[in-house]
Design a protein around this motif. Structure first.
Motif, mmCIF file in Angstrom:
data_model
loop_
_atom_site.group_PDB
_atom_site.id
_atom_site.type_symbol
_atom_site.label_atom_id
_atom_site.label_comp_id
_atom_site.label_asym_id
_atom_site.label_seq_id
_atom_site.Cartn_x
_atom_site.Cartn_y
_atom_site.Cartn_z
ATOM 1 N N HIS A 172 -5.171 19.868 -2.059
ATOM 2 C CA HIS A 172 -4.394 18.652 -2.314
ATOM 3 C C HIS A 172 -5.293 17.447 -2.584
ATOM 4 O O HIS A 172 -4.954 16.310 -2.256
ATOM 5 C CB HIS A 172 -3.456 18.353 -1.135
ATOM 6 C CG HIS A 172 -2.467 19.448 -0.886
ATOM 7 N ND1 HIS A 172 -1.516 19.813 -1.819
ATOM 8 C CD2 HIS A 172 -2.302 20.294 0.159
ATOM 9 C CE1 HIS A 172 -0.795 20.816 -1.345
ATOM 10 N NE2 HIS A 172 -1.258 21.134 -0.145
ATOM 11 N N ARG A 205 0.838 -1.203 0.000
ATOM 12 C CA ARG A 205 0.000 0.000 0.000
ATOM 13 C C ARG A 205 0.869 1.247 0.000
ATOM 14 O O ARG A 205 1.834 1.348 0.734
ATOM 15 C CB ARG A 205 -0.902 0.020 1.246
ATOM 16 C CG ARG A 205 -1.887 1.193 1.235
ATOM 17 C CD ARG A 205 -2.057 1.799 2.604
ATOM 18 N NE ARG A 205 -0.824 2.291 3.170
ATOM 19 C CZ ARG A 205 -0.291 3.499 2.905
ATOM 20 N NH1 ARG A 205 -0.902 4.348 2.116
ATOM 21 N NH2 ARG A 205 0.868 3.857 3.456
ATOM 22 N N HIS A 257 -5.441 9.111 0.138
ATOM 23 C CA HIS A 257 -6.229 9.987 1.009
ATOM 24 C C HIS A 257 -6.407 11.366 0.379
ATOM 25 O O HIS A 257 -5.530 11.824 -0.338
ATOM 26 C CB HIS A 257 -5.494 10.323 2.311
ATOM 27 C CG HIS A 257 -5.003 9.203 3.147
ATOM 28 N ND1 HIS A 257 -3.809 8.585 2.965
ATOM 29 C CD2 HIS A 257 -5.556 8.641 4.245
ATOM 30 C CE1 HIS A 257 -3.624 7.681 3.904
ATOM 31 N NE2 HIS A 257 -4.670 7.681 4.704
HETATM 32 C C1 LIG Z 1 -5.078 12.098 7.740
HETATM 33 C C2 LIG Z 1 -4.387 12.101 6.396
HETATM 34 C C3 LIG Z 1 -4.705 13.091 5.482
HETATM 35 C C4 LIG Z 1 -4.090 13.096 4.239
HETATM 36 N N1 LIG Z 1 -4.469 14.046 3.331
HETATM 37 C C5 LIG Z 1 -3.930 14.019 2.101
HETATM 38 C C6 LIG Z 1 -4.367 14.964 1.112
HETATM 39 O O1 LIG Z 1 -5.223 15.812 1.356
HETATM 40 N N2 LIG Z 1 -3.824 14.893 -0.111
HETATM 41 C C7 LIG Z 1 -2.866 13.969 -0.420
HETATM 42 O O2 LIG Z 1 -2.425 13.976 -1.560
HETATM 43 N N3 LIG Z 1 -2.433 13.052 0.486
HETATM 44 C C8 LIG Z 1 -2.944 13.056 1.741
HETATM 45 N N4 LIG Z 1 -2.520 12.144 2.666
HETATM 46 C C9 LIG Z 1 -1.513 11.125 2.306
HETATM 47 C C10 LIG Z 1 -0.154 11.295 3.000
HETATM 48 O O3 LIG Z 1 0.512 12.407 2.464
HETATM 49 C C11 LIG Z 1 0.653 9.999 2.801
HETATM 50 O O4 LIG Z 1 -0.019 8.942 3.434
HETATM 51 C C12 LIG Z 1 2.070 10.113 3.376
HETATM 52 O O5 LIG Z 1 2.813 11.038 2.626
HETATM 53 C C13 LIG Z 1 2.804 8.768 3.345
HETATM 54 O O6 LIG Z 1 2.847 8.249 2.024
HETATM 55 P P1 LIG Z 1 2.296 6.781 1.701
HETATM 56 O O7 LIG Z 1 0.840 6.747 2.073
HETATM 57 O O8 LIG Z 1 2.531 6.614 0.225
HETATM 58 O O9 LIG Z 1 3.093 5.811 2.509
HETATM 59 C C14 LIG Z 1 -3.111 12.113 3.918
HETATM 60 C C15 LIG Z 1 -2.808 11.123 4.845
HETATM 61 C C16 LIG Z 1 -3.442 11.109 6.068
HETATM 62 C C17 LIG Z 1 -3.103 10.000 7.052
#
Ligand SMILES: Cc1cc2nc3c(=O)[nH]c(=O)nc-3n(C[C@H](O)[C@H](O)[C@H](O)COP(=O)(O)O)c2cc1C
Length: 173
Positions: A65, A10, A116
């Motif tokens: 984002h 993931r 997300h």
């Molecule tokens: C609560 C939460 C909110 C997030 N919001 C965004 C978002 O608005 N836009 C986005 O592109 N990624 C978002 N992310 C993704 C994170 O940036 C991402 O999970 C983190 O950089 C780690 O990368 P990975 O999921 O590829 O391991 C979010 C993650 C979390 C946990």
């Protein structure tokens, strides 16, 4: 994919192939969210799922984002009640997070990428999805097959070192 591989594979996917998700596979992802645990089994969460391109493009505008939502095959919006107290907010946000993570792993198991997106403009999201004032959006989860690399265990994980994060027995600074 076995569970350990799904956990390792993931990653946030933000560029999706132009390919729909089969309805039974989308339901499997939603069932993972539905089955997720919650504090006292309160189940203070609903899921609004969209596969409509126009609606997805509108949702992409609720936060700067959230652009990847617009090109997703489907997006699941986790909806919680407007909290009556700070404690309610903590519990419901935590439980929403658990549901989102369960859906991400169920998606990874099927080779479906997920990403997300936060919801900043709640009023706009409510209008797009017809959500009543009594509820708010906790998070969006964009879904779709990755346009680039398929999901395989991530090799260079961008994380703080394992040994720094895990404290055995007592906190060590
Ligand atoms: C609560 C939460 C909110 C997030 N919001 C965004 C978002 O608005 N836009 C986005 O592109 N990624 C978002 N992310 C993704 C994170 O940036 C991402 O999970 C983190 O950089 C780690 O990368 P990975 O999921 O590829 O391991 C979010 C993650 C979390 C946990």
């Amino acid at each position: 994919m076995d569970t350990w591989d799904a956990i390792r594979a993931r990653r946030n996917v933000r560029v999706f192939a132009n390919r729909p998700i089969a309805p039974d596979e989308l339901d499997r992802v939603l069932q993972a969210g539905w089955m997720a645990p919650s504090a006292g089994n309160r189940q203070h969460r609903d899921f609004v799922v969209s596969t409509d391109r126009r609606q997805l493009q509108e949702l992409a505008e609720v936060w700067q984002h959230a652009g990847h939502v617009g090109a997703s095959a489907a997006t699941v919006v986790t909806v919680i009640p407007v909290p009556a107290s700070e404690r309610d907010r903590e519990l419901d946000q935590f439980d929403a997070g658990q549901a989102v993570m369960a859906m991400m792993l169920a998606a990874a198991d099927l080779g479906i990428g997920s990403g997300h997106a936060s919801v900043r403009n709640q009023a706009m999201a409510r209008t797009i999805l017809g959500i009543p004032e009594s509820h708010e959006c906790a998070a969006m989860l964009a879904l779709g097959y990755p346009a680039e690399r398929p999901l395989t265990p991530v090799k260079n994980l961008n994380r703080r070192p394992f040994g720094d994060v895990v404290h055995r027995g007592r906190w060590q600074g």
